[in-house]
Design a protein around this motif. Structure first.
Motif, PDB file in Angstrom:
ATOM      1  N   SER A  69     -51.253  37.636  24.562  1.00  0.00           N
ATOM      2  CA  SER A  69     -50.490  37.222  23.378  1.00  0.00           C
ATOM      3  C   SER A  69     -50.945  37.928  22.114  1.00  0.00           C
ATOM      4  O   SER A  69     -50.123  38.229  21.232  1.00  0.00           O
ATOM      5  CB  SER A  69     -50.596  35.705  23.193  1.00  0.00           C
ATOM      6  OG  SER A  69     -51.951  35.296  23.090  1.00  0.00           O
ATOM      7  N   HIS A 110     -48.932  40.979  21.303  1.00  0.00           N
ATOM      8  CA  HIS A 110     -47.487  40.874  21.081  1.00  0.00           C
ATOM      9  C   HIS A 110     -47.149  41.271  19.639  1.00  0.00           C
ATOM     10  O   HIS A 110     -47.870  40.889  18.704  1.00  0.00           O
ATOM     11  CB  HIS A 110     -47.017  39.442  21.356  1.00  0.00           C
ATOM     12  CG  HIS A 110     -45.545  39.306  21.460  1.00  0.00           C
ATOM     13  ND1 HIS A 110     -44.729  39.230  20.346  1.00  0.00           N
ATOM     14  CD2 HIS A 110     -44.712  39.246  22.543  1.00  0.00           C
ATOM     15  CE1 HIS A 110     -43.479  39.119  20.742  1.00  0.00           C
ATOM     16  NE2 HIS A 110     -43.440  39.128  22.061  1.00  0.00           N
ATOM     17  N   ALA A 161     -45.141  40.153  17.554  1.00  0.00           N
ATOM     18  CA  ALA A 161     -44.875  39.045  16.631  1.00  0.00           C
ATOM     19  C   ALA A 161     -46.144  38.340  16.182  1.00  0.00           C
ATOM     20  O   ALA A 161     -46.091  37.449  15.325  1.00  0.00           O
ATOM     21  CB  ALA A 161     -43.936  38.032  17.294  1.00  0.00           C
ATOM     22  N   SER A 164     -45.998  22.588  12.009  1.00  0.00           N
ATOM     23  CA  SER A 164     -44.826  22.717  12.892  1.00  0.00           C
ATOM     24  C   SER A 164     -44.815  21.592  13.919  1.00  0.00           C
ATOM     25  O   SER A 164     -43.762  21.002  14.204  1.00  0.00           O
ATOM     26  CB  SER A 164     -44.843  24.077  13.605  1.00  0.00           C
ATOM     27  OG  SER A 164     -44.620  25.127  12.688  1.00  0.00           O
ATOM     28  N   LYS A 186     -38.225  38.070  27.996  1.00  0.00           N
ATOM     29  CA  LYS A 186     -39.369  37.745  27.130  1.00  0.00           C
ATOM     30  C   LYS A 186     -40.663  37.652  27.944  1.00  0.00           C
ATOM     31  O   LYS A 186     -41.716  38.119  27.507  1.00  0.00           O
ATOM     32  CB  LYS A 186     -39.111  36.420  26.400  1.00  0.00           C
ATOM     33  CG  LYS A 186     -38.055  36.499  25.310  1.00  0.00           C
ATOM     34  CD  LYS A 186     -37.666  35.124  24.798  1.00  0.00           C
ATOM     35  CE  LYS A 186     -38.778  34.413  24.092  1.00  0.00           C
ATOM     36  NZ  LYS A 186     -38.331  33.110  23.517  1.00  0.00           N
ATOM     37  N   TYR A 191     -47.170  32.401  22.894  1.00  0.00           N
ATOM     38  CA  TYR A 191     -47.716  33.060  21.709  1.00  0.00           C
ATOM     39  C   TYR A 191     -47.250  32.299  20.467  1.00  0.00           C
ATOM     40  O   TYR A 191     -46.191  31.665  20.458  1.00  0.00           O
ATOM     41  CB  TYR A 191     -47.335  34.546  21.627  1.00  0.00           C
ATOM     42  CG  TYR A 191     -45.867  34.861  21.668  1.00  0.00           C
ATOM     43  CD1 TYR A 191     -45.131  35.026  20.496  1.00  0.00           C
ATOM     44  CD2 TYR A 191     -45.211  35.037  22.879  1.00  0.00           C
ATOM     45  CE1 TYR A 191     -43.777  35.325  20.528  1.00  0.00           C
ATOM     46  CE2 TYR A 191     -43.856  35.348  22.927  1.00  0.00           C
ATOM     47  CZ  TYR A 191     -43.148  35.491  21.748  1.00  0.00           C
ATOM     48  OH  TYR A 191     -41.799  35.783  21.787  1.00  0.00           O
ATOM     49  N   PRO A 237     -46.623  32.285  16.120  1.00  0.00           N
ATOM     50  CA  PRO A 237     -45.998  30.978  15.978  1.00  0.00           C
ATOM     51  C   PRO A 237     -44.612  30.872  16.611  1.00  0.00           C
ATOM     52  O   PRO A 237     -44.059  29.792  16.711  1.00  0.00           O
ATOM     53  CB  PRO A 237     -45.880  30.838  14.456  1.00  0.00           C
ATOM     54  CG  PRO A 237     -45.623  32.244  13.986  1.00  0.00           C
ATOM     55  CD  PRO A 237     -46.438  33.129  14.898  1.00  0.00           C
ATOM     56  N   ASP A 238     -44.051  32.009  17.053  1.00  0.00           N
ATOM     57  CA  ASP A 238     -42.631  32.028  17.421  1.00  0.00           C
ATOM     58  C   ASP A 238     -42.278  31.054  18.542  1.00  0.00           C
ATOM     59  O   ASP A 238     -41.281  30.326  18.451  1.00  0.00           O
ATOM     60  CB  ASP A 238     -42.223  33.445  17.832  1.00  0.00           C
ATOM     61  CG  ASP A 238     -42.215  34.420  16.671  1.00  0.00           C
ATOM     62  OD1 ASP A 238     -42.722  34.049  15.593  1.00  0.00           O
ATOM     63  OD2 ASP A 238     -41.718  35.556  16.833  1.00  0.00           O
ATOM     64  N   GLU A 239     -43.059  31.040  19.623  1.00  0.00           N
ATOM     65  CA  GLU A 239     -42.705  30.180  20.755  1.00  0.00           C
ATOM     66  C   GLU A 239     -42.874  28.695  20.419  1.00  0.00           C
ATOM     67  O   GLU A 239     -42.158  27.852  20.953  1.00  0.00           O
ATOM     68  CB  GLU A 239     -43.508  30.558  21.989  1.00  0.00           C
ATOM     69  CG  GLU A 239     -43.072  31.862  22.635  1.00  0.00           C
ATOM     70  CD  GLU A 239     -41.597  31.841  23.044  1.00  0.00           C
ATOM     71  OE1 GLU A 239     -41.234  31.060  23.950  1.00  0.00           O
ATOM     72  OE2 GLU A 239     -40.804  32.603  22.449  1.00  0.00           O
ATOM     73  N   ASP A 256     -42.250  27.506  17.383  1.00  0.00           N
ATOM     74  CA  ASP A 256     -41.076  27.225  16.560  1.00  0.00           C
ATOM     75  C   ASP A 256     -39.832  27.020  17.430  1.00  0.00           C
ATOM     76  O   ASP A 256     -38.998  26.143  17.153  1.00  0.00           O
ATOM     77  CB  ASP A 256     -40.835  28.356  15.562  1.00  0.00           C
ATOM     78  CG  ASP A 256     -41.871  28.376  14.451  1.00  0.00           C
ATOM     79  OD1 ASP A 256     -42.545  27.342  14.250  1.00  0.00           O
ATOM     80  OD2 ASP A 256     -42.027  29.425  13.790  1.00  0.00           O
ATOM     81  N   VAL A 257     -39.693  27.818  18.477  1.00  0.00           N
ATOM     82  CA  VAL A 257     -38.554  27.649  19.382  1.00  0.00           C
ATOM     83  C   VAL A 257     -38.599  26.257  20.017  1.00  0.00           C
ATOM     84  O   VAL A 257     -37.573  25.571  20.124  1.00  0.00           O
ATOM     85  CB  VAL A 257     -38.555  28.744  20.470  1.00  0.00           C
ATOM     86  CG1 VAL A 257     -37.543  28.407  21.573  1.00  0.00           C
ATOM     87  CG2 VAL A 257     -38.229  30.100  19.867  1.00  0.00           C
ATOM     88  N   ASP A 280     -37.800  23.618  17.210  1.00  0.00           N
ATOM     89  CA  ASP A 280     -36.450  23.690  16.648  1.00  0.00           C
ATOM     90  C   ASP A 280     -35.341  23.532  17.688  1.00  0.00           C
ATOM     91  O   ASP A 280     -34.218  23.133  17.341  1.00  0.00           O
ATOM     92  CB  ASP A 280     -36.263  25.028  15.920  1.00  0.00           C
ATOM     93  CG  ASP A 280     -37.150  25.144  14.690  1.00  0.00           C
ATOM     94  OD1 ASP A 280     -37.520  24.097  14.133  1.00  0.00           O
ATOM     95  OD2 ASP A 280     -37.495  26.282  14.310  1.00  0.00           O
TER      96      ASP A 280
END
Length: 442
Positions: free
Chosen positions: A21, A24, A26, A44, A288, A397, A399-401, A403-404, A407
């Motif tokens: 990670s 990555h 991001a 989050s 992904k 990873y 913060p993106d995953e 946040d998914v 959200d």
């Protein structure tokens, strides 16, 4: 009747739970030891109404043959420091820190968790570990880690002392009556006088009784000794089973043992680890996953596999079958995770490379790759069929995953009535539906 709902923990880890990670695009790998990294993840999780924020602890650097592994990311920074800092930027999120009973003293740990529970207004949890790691032993002046039976005997005595210290102040011992000049009632403060096999502790805790009485006691062991210990003291269990039938068997094994310790099976919550990768289509989710897997350096996967199996696999053909017979013959005391992986390798004819990738992607916890609705179906199945009470979410990873998940997955769970829309209270015991421990006289 209200349907049973899931409990959710966020398992924070530098960069993410996929071993690659930190590579990555991001991820800002240079910032993963800073406050902003942990603050953003915690806020989050609170936005998603998670029960708790969980941080592990390693008492040694990642090493291979005495050298720090150059291709791996960091371990977490000190768990009490992180959770204390996070308490100031969150309001309801439970805060679970990990500290070892093998390389600490009971009074010190009791004081640290009492402090965390007070400054967070009742949100502290203690993940109790016994640390089976020779590298950690070397850092504390030992030649090897303590034998398992002794570790758990020491842990039981350690926890007994901590709970006695938290109970050394009655709930009403703090008077704070300025007009009478009476801050605390000494008749309601009861110093302990413990003399056991591993520890001698005499005195009362220097802090009033905790807002929660005790921090929530959490355990993560899956071995026979760990399962027994979990049944004895655990109020929440971070489990590692990745198959539903194995998860049910583990849950039943814990609950069947609890009555002999005077405990109700309803007084524990079991949360297996789950590392999801989701997207709008399964094809996109697989893309992904593949993108992450391409970042795994083979040496890292083999190192992780060797560490978990306590068996040097560096010289073996990556595309040859896992030498499970030789590994078993080495005489090591394997964790359930390792046994499960060897059994799977035997069934499916997995190679060393394939096993290394399994470990590298999820650290041997459960994984899911697919759509949001597919993930919700998966989580609901586990909840409804007795596999768990919730999940400890391990984003691939940050913060993106995360946040998914917050959200997209959380609203989908809420639409099905599987997860809260608001916190019902402000303390961790409120979130988990656990009772307040009544003061015990010792």
């Amino acid at each position: 009747m209200m349907r049973k709902q899931l409990h959710l923990g966020l398992f924070i880890y530098p960069a993410g739970h996929h071993i690659a990670s930190w590579r990555h695009p991001a991820v800002d790998a240079g910032s993963i030891a800073g406050m902003d990294y942990y603050r953003r993840a915690a806020q989050s999780a609170e936005r998603g109404k998670f029960d708790l924020f969980f941080i592990g602890d390693m008492l040694a650097a990642r090493e291979k043959d005495g050298r720090v592994v150059r291709e791996g990311g960091l371990n977490n920074i000190d768990s009490i420091s992180v959770t204390s800092a996070i308490s100031a930027v969150t309001e309801c999120l439970g805060l679970v820190a990990t500290l070892s009973t093998t390389y600490n003293e009971p009074y010190y740990i009791a004081e640290r968790f009492a402090s965390l529970d007070h400054i967070s207004n009742g949100r502290a949890g203690w993940n109790i570990i016994t640390t089976a790691n020779d590298d950690a032993a070397y850092n504390f002046g030992q030649k090897s880690h303590m034998e398992k039976t002794l570790r758990y005997e020491r842990a039981k005595e350690f926890v007994d002392i901590c709970t006695a210290l938290w109970d050394s102040w009655q709930d009403d011992a703090l008077v704070a009556d300025a007009s009478r000049g009476l801050f605390a009632d000494p008749d309601r403060i009861h110093p302990i006088d413990h003399h056991g096999r591993f520890f001698s502790v005499r005195g009362a805790l220097k802090l009033p009784r905790l807002p929660q009485g005790w921090p929530v006691l959490i355990q993560a062991g899956g071995s026979p000794s760990g399962t027994e210990f979990a049944a004895m003291v655990g109020e929440a269990i971070f489990a590692a089973q990745s198959k539903l039938d194995e998860a049910r068997a583990f849950r039943n094994a814990v609950m069947e043992r609890m009555p002999k310790y005077g405990r109700s099976p309803d007084s524990v919550k079991i949360l297996p680890g789950l590392s999801p990768i989701v997207a709008s289509t399964e094809q996109e989710a697989r893309r992904k996953e593949a993108e992450l897997d391409e970042l795994i350096l083979p040496a890292v996967g083999v190192w992780m596999l060797s560490e978990q199996m306590q068996f040097r696999l560096y010289g073996y053909d990556l595309d040859g079958k896992l030498p499970s017979e030789e590994i078993r013959a080495s005489g090591q005391a394997f964790t359930p995770r390792v046994v499960n992986l060897m059994d799977r390798a035997d069934r499916e004819g997995l190679t060393v490379r394939a096993c290394a990738n399994i470990v590298a992607k999820s650290r041997s916890h459960g994984t899911f790759v697919g759509t949001v609705e597919g993930l919700v179906d998966y989580m609901q199945l586990w909840l409804d069929t007795g596999g768990c009470d919730g999940f400890n979410i391990m984003p691939a990873y940050f913060p993106d995953e995360l946040d998914v998940f917050v959200d997209e997955v959380v609203p989908a769970l809420q639409r099905r009535g599987l997860f809260r829309t608001e916190y019902a209270g402000t303390m961790l015991r409120d979130h988990l539906g656990l009772p307040y421990p009544q003061h015990q006289a010792y």
